[in-house]
Write an enzyme that holds these catalytic residues in place. Sequence first.
Site, short mmCIF file in Angstrom:
data_model
loop_
_atom_site.label_atom_id
_atom_site.label_comp_id
_atom_site.label_asym_id
_atom_site.label_seq_id
_atom_site.Cartn_x
_atom_site.Cartn_y
_atom_site.Cartn_z
CD GLU A 1 -8.26 18.21 23.08
OE1 GLU A 1 -8.87 19.33 22.20
OE2 GLU A 1 -8.41 17.30 22.05
CG HIS B 1 -10.42 21.63 9.83
ND1 HIS B 1 -8.89 21.35 10.14
CD2 HIS B 1 -11.09 21.32 10.76
CE1 HIS B 1 -8.59 20.85 11.24
NE2 HIS B 1 -10.46 21.26 11.42
CG ASP C 1 -6.95 7.39 -1.22
OD1 ASP C 1 -6.02 8.08 -1.87
OD2 ASP C 1 -7.39 5.99 -0.95
CB CYS D 1 -8.82 23.02 13.80
SG CYS D 1 -10.76 22.54 14.98
CG LEU D 2 -4.78 21.69 18.10
CD1 LEU D 2 -5.16 21.67 19.56
CD2 LEU D 2 -3.11 21.44 18.04
CD GLN E 1 -9.73 24.35 19.96
OE1 GLN E 1 -9.27 23.69 20.30
NE2 GLN E 1 -10.99 24.24 18.92
CB THR F 1 4.17 -6.63 -10.07
OG1 THR F 1 4.37 -5.41 -9.43
CG2 THR F 1 3.75 -6.42 -11.24
CD GLU G 1 -7.44 22.07 7.20
OE1 GLU G 1 -7.23 23.37 7.44
OE2 GLU G 1 -7.38 21.36 8.10
CB SER H 1 -0.64 -0.33 1.33
OG SER H 1 0.08 0.51 2.07
N GLY H 2 0.28 2.13 -0.57
CA GLY H 2 0.80 3.35 -0.01
C GLY H 2 1.60 4.20 -1.17
NE ARG I 1 -15.74 15.14 21.23
CZ ARG I 1 -14.75 13.17 20.00
NH1 ARG I 1 -13.51 13.84 19.74
NH2 ARG I 1 -14.93 12.29 19.09
N1 GLN Z 1 -8.89 19.07 19.60
C1 GLN Z 1 -9.30 20.34 18.88
C2 GLN Z 1 -11.23 20.11 19.04
O1 GLN Z 1 -11.06 18.62 19.52
C3 GLN Z 1 -9.41 20.73 17.70
C4 GLN Z 1 -9.69 19.95 17.16
C5 GLN Z 1 -9.23 20.13 15.60
O2 GLN Z 1 -8.28 20.92 15.31
N2 GLN Z 1 -9.46 19.13 14.19
O3 GLN Z 1 -12.07 21.16 18.94
#
Ligand code: GLN
Length: 523
Positions: free
Chosen positions: A393, A499, A72, A369-370, A373, A189, A501, A14-15, A450
Amino acid sequence: MIVKYIAITGGVISGIGKGITAASIGAALQSYGLDVEVLKIDPYLNVDAGTMNPNQHGEVFVTDDGYEADLDLGHYERFLNRDMTKFNNITAGQIYSSVIQKERAGDYLGATVQMIPHVSNEIKARLARLKGDVILIEIGGTVGDIESEIFLEAVREFSMDVGRENFLFVHVTYIPYLKITNEFKTKPTQNSLQLLRRTGIVPDLIVLRSEEKLPESTIQKVALFGGVKIDSVFGLEDVSNIYSIPQKIHDEGMDGMIMHKLNITPSKSFEWHYPDFIRDVKIAMVGKYLATDDAYKSVLESVFLCGYKKPELIDAESLENLDQKHVRDKLGRYHGIIIPGGFGKRGIEGMINVIKYARENDVPLLGLCLGMQLMTIEYARNVAGLAGANSTEFDPQTPYPVIDLMEDQKRKMNLGGTMRLGSDEIKILSGSRLYEIYGKETVKERHRHRYEINLEDFKNIFKISSLDKSDKLFISATSKFAEAVELQNKKFFIGVQFHPEYRSKISSPHPIFLNFLKTCEKE
Ligand code: GLN
């Protein structure tokens, strides 16, 4: 038009880029004006990829409809320039749980429930509901895996149901190179082709992945053992720019061969554009999942699709106990910094250290995201003077929980599929840097978290209106939640709870990344 199917199996290991090969075949066919639909089959028992560790399996990709998928699906979105949904992926976990539920409900009317036909029929039913001119079915894993056997069987049966003439089997396999004897080895192969034939599948096309261009003799040998004509074996060696692969597929005539074999007459001619001028701006991505390059796939590709060199990954843990001088020693050569998403306490103090460095030295910083925060936590601690501020968290006892569990998460017991997931409408505040970037007031972005900014208890440390002329951390986008923060007196200090991205596509790089990178380029 009769629906045509292309099943893609993997050989040897794989990969090797089976997903990218599949996405590139899809992109090439789509450019001919064909409506291409995709199904990624993941033979693992997880119901979705949401609970999987990115260090083992690569990033979790999130679709608009809040499905947590294998990475994917990200390749498919970026190459095909369109959004995927939960219907573009099935896992063995989903299939088995559905069969067991039906059994409990008595749907099988007394039958002994078996792999064939009950499980295989369940899989075939999912294949049959896909609509398009050409359906790509990528079977995860490699032939010979116990888990994937039932999927190969179902796909084989399905190829008979729809008519073998409407079905094409493509085997993507790997040819290792032996340095010591200076030769490419076809034995693995040959073995994988035998394993494939044992399932009743004879490939129509073989794609050979290798590090270097293969000699004609290797192609010939595989054709002989594979039982296919030499013009149906294609070499696909490593390239530095994966977005050039659809072009390569076309140049080698693979797309023409596929359409010939499936009796497809295209309405347009082939056309493919991709970023091929890559600017050398040095971006550091300070993260914690370092075991595979795939852990931050969408972030890396988002930067590349803007036409910039991919970021270098730096271990957040290695920056944890450093004073600011040493952080500068490690990061001083970069033009900008990205703090990507993540879960759990490990490495976060290193990331906070980096955020302090970026803020104090006005180094362009993008938090995802993180990352957003942690920008909030760093600001609360070092600017608003709330020593020990944290997210619950990482420190449930923190005196200043500036990031806290979202209200509806407090009642959730299971970890699978229970976060805030998928696309939501967001209001961008006018007067913000983010508003300049988007050029509009409402946008849709995808989420996976979360925890959130605890605005209820800490409203006074933030700027929440553009009328406030202070230099406080500005909550520059909102929905039901605080969606983004920025420091307006910096060149680029923006964190987003969502996100971006996950929304980058080949012909539409995300404006946040583009703006960030342009700012870095000026450094
Ligand atoms: N751990 C953080 C949360 O749950 C950020 C999640 C993340 O970066 N996708 O809110």
